[in-house]
Scaffold this active site. Structure first.
Site, short mmCIF file in Angstrom:
data_model
loop_
_atom_site.label_atom_id
_atom_site.label_comp_id
_atom_site.label_asym_id
_atom_site.label_seq_id
_atom_site.Cartn_x
_atom_site.Cartn_y
_atom_site.Cartn_z
N ASP A 10 45.36 30.92 54.09
CA ASP A 10 46.27 31.13 55.20
C ASP A 10 45.76 30.40 56.44
O ASP A 10 44.55 30.31 56.66
CB ASP A 10 46.38 32.64 55.47
N GLU A 51 47.37 26.21 53.90
CA GLU A 51 48.60 26.23 54.68
C GLU A 51 48.48 25.21 55.81
O GLU A 51 47.82 25.44 56.82
CB GLU A 51 48.86 27.62 55.27
#
Length: 655
Positions: free
Chosen positions: A352, A381
């Site tokens: 993330d 990400e």
């Protein structure tokens, strides 16, 4: 306009093409059509990396001089260090200086003449023998937001409800947040999806053609999205427990499927065992005492009330990822979070907000992960071009060999979505894809997570149905709006074209749960509606299965060579090919050729003439349409084809 000329996509002017290994050599050429005296031609080189920059101007050699056409050449050796090499040309004629650099859009290919310092061309210089796991290139990903996928309990019983939450009694309800007057979420809603539900639907995923499942966060947390981790060592009790997760990994493996988890390591929840602001845990958290063993993880400005948090969200305190005890806890110790879940059976991670993780953390994470399982996959990400991303003033090295295997390919999504909605034409698509192709190391280009939907963007069907702009609607309107029958037909037709590209393009397709059955919705929380079991759009589901079958059956769609074509402004396509029984990576494969084309026009059928033999150097007489299942004859190697409005084709030589 082209009396000075260089094309970074043309092997005559730049050879080899694209990203290069350290210590490799590239030949650069520039053509000048001019009758005047050319006094000097130089190339300016800039080696850029995180430690700094070095600049030099190097004279180019004249290798051709005939009919006022002069070709200058230089061979440049890459330094033995991962970095980006930037270059542009300086031409001096009759005392005047001309500059030639990248085009104004910065997309590579044919450049532009400037009277001032120009945009530079990029060469990505990566680690020697840089590669990514081959199995991943042959995958199709399915992303699951666990609470919204399927409740595997009898009578839809919700596992272990928590305080400060809303349990939805109707699976088809519209999700929402209950917020206070400052916009802070005070109640999360839950629908009851869990890990047992995923186990019970593995056969559905297998039939769909999936072989890799990406789970949004599943660790204990106060919210429904779980990006506010409460305890990295525990599965959230509403999803199940460690035993049921182990069973999920085992059952998926039996069906040829792998699991990857969402790693949220840039911040934790304030309601966590580590911070413990809400005093829900028995441990002494960093918020409670400077003597807490977790105190050094966090960044307090004025203890304890003023602390650094993710994008100002006070329930998400940022961590210091370079703190030794934090890295030991997540990565290095014998019972680290990384090792614990890898040992249970996962095959990798999605990191993330990778932009907010220091490079040292990502490098250490990847190194240890590969030590545990050398063919595991690490996805980041990253929303932009990952080859030259600058984050917090630092040039990132995501794809240079020591960090990520893949990133979420949001540029891919934007390119094809913009094309489908008429924002750009086929030539623009070609140029933008070529920019990625040129800048990404080859293994990474073929390992990109090619998504058209995710938990962070509006549902693809809503966007393709020409829905009103989200910012123009009230919260009530956004919740209630649905596509009309006409708009839904348009959206489905467009979605079929997008998925033709997604399933046949270099990289790894990623399906966001429910997109394959026509789920609609604007941004979070409306893009996180439940999967509509027994109310699926069977037409688009059948289409997804067909395309996934094509991708899984023919290796040419996964590791074949890629040649971009743009025969008409409303028609984009490419050729995939395998020649000499070897794919792009030198693996044994069957010779084959495929032509993929889509016509985005809603109103016009388009007649195309494409000389396939000229493009590929083969003698091609027949192609088989894998969608309509009919044969298309070529005349002297030329394809004559009528593409109906909103039609796409996958034409293959050997079937």
């Amino acid at each position: 306009m082209n009396w000075i000329f260089h094309d970074s996509h043309n092997l005559y002017y730049r050879n080899p093409f694209g990203a290069l290994e350290c210590d490799s050599i590239v030949t650069l050429r520039i053509k000048i059509t001019c009758s005047d005296n050319i006094e000097e031609v130089k190339v300016r080189l800039c080696n850029e990396n995180v430690e700094g920059k070095s600049n030099e101007e190097v004279h180019m050699n004249l290798i051709h001089d005939e009919d006022n056409i002069k070709i200058f050449e230089i061979k440049v050796k890459m330094i033995n260090k991962i970095h980006l090499l930037w270059y542009y040309f300086i031409v001096k004629i009759n005392g005047k200086i001309y500059y030639y650099g990248n085009n104004i859009q910065g997309l590579g290919g044919v450049g532009h003449i400037y009277d001032h310092t120009p945009l530079s061309y990029q060469i990505t210089v990566h680690k020697k023998n840089n590669n990514t796991p081959n199995w991943f290139k042959h995958s199709i990903i399915y992303q699951i937001f666990v609470d919204r996928f399927y409740n595997g309990n009898e009578k839809d019983i919700v596992l272990k409800p928590k305080r400060d939450m809303i349990i939805r009694s109707n699976w088809s309800d519209t999700p929402s947040y209950i917020k206070d007057d400052k916009g802070r979420v005070i109640y999360f809603d839950y629908f009851g999806g869990n890990l047992l539900g995923i186990i019970k639907k593995l056969s559905y995923l297998k039939e769909l053609g999936i072989n890799l499942i990406y789970l949004n966060p599943i660790f204990e947390a106060a919210s429904n999205h779980k990006y506010d981790t409460g305890d990295y060592k525990k599965i959230d009790s509403m999803f199940g427990d460690e035993d049921i997760f182990r069973k999920l990994c085992d059952e998926a493996k039996k069906l040829g499927m792998s699991i990857i988890l969402d790693g949220v390591f840039s911040h934790t929840g304030s309601d966590s065992i580590y911070f413990n602001k809400e005093k829900k845990y028995d441990t002494i958290g960093a918020y409670q005492s400077k003597d807490s063993k977790y105190y050094s993880w966090y960044k307090f400005k004025e203890y304890p009330y003023n602390y650094e948090c993710w994008w100002g969200v006070e329930t998400l305190p940022n961590v210091n990822e370079l703190d030794e005890s934090f890295q030991d806890f997540i990565i290095n110790s014998k019972d680290s979070i990384l090792k614990k879940w890898m040992s249970i059976g996962i095959h990798g991670w999605r990191l993330d907000v990778a932009d907010e993780l220091p490079k040292e953390f990502i490098q250490n994470f990847k190194k240890e992960m590969k030590n545990i399982k050398d063919d595991s996959i690490l996805i980041g990400e990253v929303w932009e071009d990952a080859s030259n991303k600058i984050s917090y003033g630092e040039l990132r090295e995501y794809l240079l060999g020591y960090e990520l295997d893949s990133v979420m390919n949001y540029p891919f999504r934007k390119i094809i979505l913009d094309f489908m909605l008429g924002e750009i034409n086929a030539l623009d698509v070609h140029k933008n894809f070529m920019k990625l192709y040129e800048s990404y190391p080859l293994h990474h280009f073929y390992s990109m997570m090619n998504l058209i939907g995710s938990h962070d963007v509006p549902r693809i069907l809503t966007l393709l149905g020409d829905s009103p702009e989200e910012h123009s609607l009230s919260e009530k309107e956004k919740r209630e709006i649905r596509l009309s029958d006409d708009k839904k037909r348009l959206a489905l037709s467009r979605l079929k074209l997008l998925t033709i590209i997604q399933m046949t393009f270099p990289g790894v397709p990623s399906i966001y749960y429910g997109d394959e059955v026509g789920v609609e919705g604007y941004s979070d929380p409306l893009n996180r509606r439940t999967y509509p079991w027994e109310h699926e759009n069977k037409e688009i589901l059948k289409w997804y299965k067909k395309l996934a079958h094509i991708r899984n059956k023919y290796s040419i769609m996964r590791t074949g060579r890629w040649i971009s074509i743009y025969p008409e402004e409303n028609v984009y396509g490419y050729i995939r090919m395998i020649e000499n029984s070897k794919d792009v990576f030198g693996e044994d494969s069957q010779d084959n050729l495929a032509v993929i084309l889509i016509n985005r026009s809603e109103n016009s059928d388009i007649d195309l003439t494409i000389n396939v033999n000229e493009l590929v150097g083969w003698n091609v007489e027949k192609l088989h349409d894998l969608i309509e299942e009919e044969t298309v004859d070529l005349k002297d190697g030329t394809l004559h084809l009528k593409l109906n409005k909103l039609q796409g084709v996958i034409l293959m030589k050997n079937v």
